[in-house]
Design a protein around this motif. Structure first.
Motif, PDB file in Angstrom:
ATOM      1  N   ARG A   7      44.191  36.627  42.173  1.00 11.49           N
ATOM      2  CA  ARG A   7      42.937  36.570  41.425  1.00 11.49           C
ATOM      3  C   ARG A   7      41.993  37.710  41.845  1.00 11.49           C
ATOM      4  N   GLY A   8      42.360  38.461  42.860  1.00 14.75           N
ATOM      5  CA  GLY A   8      41.547  39.597  43.300  1.00 14.75           C
ATOM      6  C   GLY A   8      40.432  39.225  44.250  1.00 14.75           C
ATOM      7  N   ARG A   9      40.520  38.049  44.839  1.00 14.43           N
ATOM      8  CA  ARG A   9      39.499  37.625  45.802  1.00 14.43           C
ATOM      9  C   ARG A   9      40.150  37.470  47.165  1.00 14.43           C
ATOM     10  N   ALA A  10      40.405  38.527  47.856  1.00 11.61           N
ATOM     11  CA  ALA A  10      40.987  38.440  49.187  1.00 11.61           C
ATOM     12  C   ALA A  10      39.922  37.978  50.145  1.00 11.61           C
ATOM     13  N   GLU A  11      40.192  36.894  50.862  1.00 10.78           N
ATOM     14  CA  GLU A  11      39.201  36.370  51.807  1.00 10.78           C
ATOM     15  C   GLU A  11      39.788  36.299  53.180  1.00 10.78           C
TER      16      GLU A  11
END
Length: 115
Positions: free
Chosen positions: A111-115
């Protein structure tokens, strides 16, 4: 006047009215099995075959044995287990948390949300 049926008094799959005079039936013997519920089942076997030690009772489905005074005990039915119950048997809490963290990281990365 005939009804048009060439074979009267028979149906598809029926057996002969009497045994065939040209053949003799195979030798067989009857064996009694006894279950814990007190049922007496008589099962036919070929004469040359050894009878099994246990047989499922046709009435109650419990195991039946050859000894009237000492029939086998009732079979224990396993309760229904869900898929989750089987997974919990194979995995520890730590394994589950590690697998969940890995799966969540992959979803976040897609989803493009690297946390």
């Amino acid at each position: 006047m005939s009804s048009g049926s060439a074979i009267r008094g028979s149906r598809v799959g029926s057996s002969p009215m009497r045994p065939d005079e040209r053949s003799e039936p195979a030798p067989r013997r009857q064996v009694s099995y006894f279950c814990a519920a007190g049922h007496d089942s008589r099962i036919w076997f070929a004469a040359e075959v050894a009878a099994p030690e246990t047989w499922d009772c046709p009435r109650c489905g419990q195991p039946a044995g050859l000894d009237r005074s000492n029939p086998p005990g009732r079979s224990r039915t396993e309760p229904y287990k869900s898929h989750l119950a089987y997974v919990k048997e194979r995995r520890s809490e730590e394994d589950a948390e590690a697998i969940l963290a890995e799966a969540l990281a992959k979803v976040r990365q897609r989803r493009g949300r690297a946390e």
